[in-house]
Design an enzyme around this catalytic site. Structure first.
Site, PDB file in Angstrom:
ATOM      1  N   HIS A  14       0.837  -1.211   0.000  1.00  0.00           N
ATOM      2  CA  HIS A  14       0.000   0.000   0.000  1.00  0.00           C
ATOM      3  C   HIS A  14       0.871   1.260   0.000  1.00  0.00           C
ATOM      4  CE1 HIS A  14      -4.335  -0.240   0.003  1.00  0.00           C
ATOM      5  NE2 HIS A  14      -4.431   0.944   0.596  1.00  0.00           N
ATOM      6  N   GLY A  64      -5.391   5.597  -4.006  1.00  0.00           N
ATOM      7  CA  GLY A  64      -5.270   5.087  -5.368  1.00  0.00           C
ATOM      8  C   GLY A  64      -4.525   3.775  -5.500  1.00  0.00           C
ATOM      9  N   ARG A 116      -4.421  -2.566 -10.113  1.00  0.00           N
ATOM     10  CA  ARG A 116      -5.117  -3.220 -11.233  1.00  0.00           C
ATOM     11  C   ARG A 116      -4.582  -2.753 -12.586  1.00  0.00           C
ATOM     12  NH1 ARG A 116      -8.900  -2.751  -7.179  1.00  0.00           N
ATOM     13  NH2 ARG A 116      -9.719  -0.740  -7.866  1.00  0.00           N
TER      14      ARG A 116
END
Length: 363
Positions: free
Chosen positions: A196, A201, A207
């Protein structure tokens, strides 16, 4: 809750025997999909709606409400509600960041610096734009419902020093030769979400990395393999499988979930891409025969790139002179290639929809 300390990569405890059944199938489906991609002569045109759909699905996982139609209407210069515009900008930024990543990778590898650049694009002028876009975090963060504290959080990512060390290890692992690339992709995606590294975002950025990693590894010839449709439809399983890694230390359930996602989504991607290719060829014949125009292919490509658009948009972006553009649109409506979604009135332009393409993309 204490900050999590990520496992160093490569993992030493992968249970390969429990993955073999899905590994082979995932590799076959990806290979089939890439074979189909290589037959697409103009992917920037034919696959444009799928890129936008991916951006919509990935953004929806993070809570946006904009639909594919909302985005296409906005880009096709049709008026949309003000309360949808911020969500639409998030979707557009996602698509631009993915495109910029692909362009940069023509001359440089997939690195942390490139990821920071894409993140800056992703977060530009949208929700989270005040959360230091393009820079890895310099403070502790945590994940949980509104009102959570670090003690009641669902998950607390690594401290900044541990994050920095884990990111360096993660970047090296992206260039490591793992036994199976799809298993490696599952680990790369999960480890990024666990680290993280940004204040906001992280999910969308993680992804975006899925097709770019496969492109980086030369498994696909274009970075257009998208998983967000599957991940959005299995959102609870997605988050639970990730959390199981940090709760139990076991990666097997997560990797199996991810491989299954690849198999299901690859089959869907194959069917959609093949349907779009067939539609392109069919409509190409229809437009050439019905218009007898030197601008037939310009017209065709414009409606595939932007299947909802205003008459003004068509004249501006197709490269067709306005007098010819008006005649062509009239013919395409008469021949049922296009439908009038909203009739023009006064200074308000007519809005057209290419519903046969929208049906395929939305299926």
């Amino acid at each position: 809750m204490k900050p999590y300390i990520p496992n160093p990569l490569p993992l030493e405890n992968i249970e390969w025997a429990k993955l073999i059944d899905l590994m082979g199938k995932a590799n076959r489906y990806i290979a089939r999909y890439d074979g189909l991609l290589q037959s697409v002569i103009n992917p920037d045109v034919l696959l444009a709606p799928l890129r936008t759909q991916e951006a919509v699905h990935s953004s929806k996982i993070e809570g946006t409400q904009a639909s594919l139609r909302d985005v296409l209407q906005f880009e096709g210069e049709q008026k949309v509600a003000d309360n949808k515009k911020s969500d639409i900008y998030e979707v557009i930024n996602y698509r631009i960041a993915l495109k910029e990543g692909r362009e940069q990778m023509q001359s440089m590898p997939l690195t942390l610096n490139l990821i920071r650049k894409m993140h800056a694009t992703l977060m530009r002028d949208v929700r989270g734009s005040s959360a230091d876009p393009g820079n890895f975090r310099r403070i502790q963060n945590f994940i949980g419902p509104p009102g959570s504290t670090i003690d009641t959080a669902r998950f607390v990512p690594p401290t900044v020093p541990d994050m920095t060390e884990a990111l360096g290890n993660w970047e090296k692992y992206m260039h490591h030769e793992e036994l199976d690339v799809n298993v490696q992709l599952a680990i790369v995606h999960a480890q990024f979400e666990i680290i993280h590294p940004f204040l906001d975002g992280n999910g969308r950025m993680g992804r975006i990395l899925i097709p770019l990693f496969l492109y980086h590894k030369k498994i696909i010839h274009e970075p257009v393999f998208y998983l967000s449709d599957y991940l959005e439809n299995h959102r609870s399983e997605y988050y639970d499988a990730l959390k199981n890694i940090t709760d139990s230390g076991s990666w097997t359930n997560w990797i199996r979930f991810f491989l299954q996602a690849i198999i299901v989504q690859a089959e869907r991607n194959i069917n959609k891409t093949r349907a779009i290719i067939n539609l392109y060829e069919d409509v190409k014949k229809e437009i050439i025969e019905s218009t007898r125009s030197q601008y037939a292919v310009h017209c065709l490509d414009t409606i595939f790139i932007q299947p909802i658009f205003s008459s003004n948009y068509f004249s501006k972006h197709s490269g067709i002179p306005k007098s010819s553009a008006t005649r062509l649109l009239d013919i395409l409506v008469k021949e049922s290639v296009l439908e009038i979604a909203e009739a023009g009135s006064g200074r308000r332009p007519t809005i057209y929809a290419f519903k046969r393409l929208l049906t395929i993309v939305n299926d």
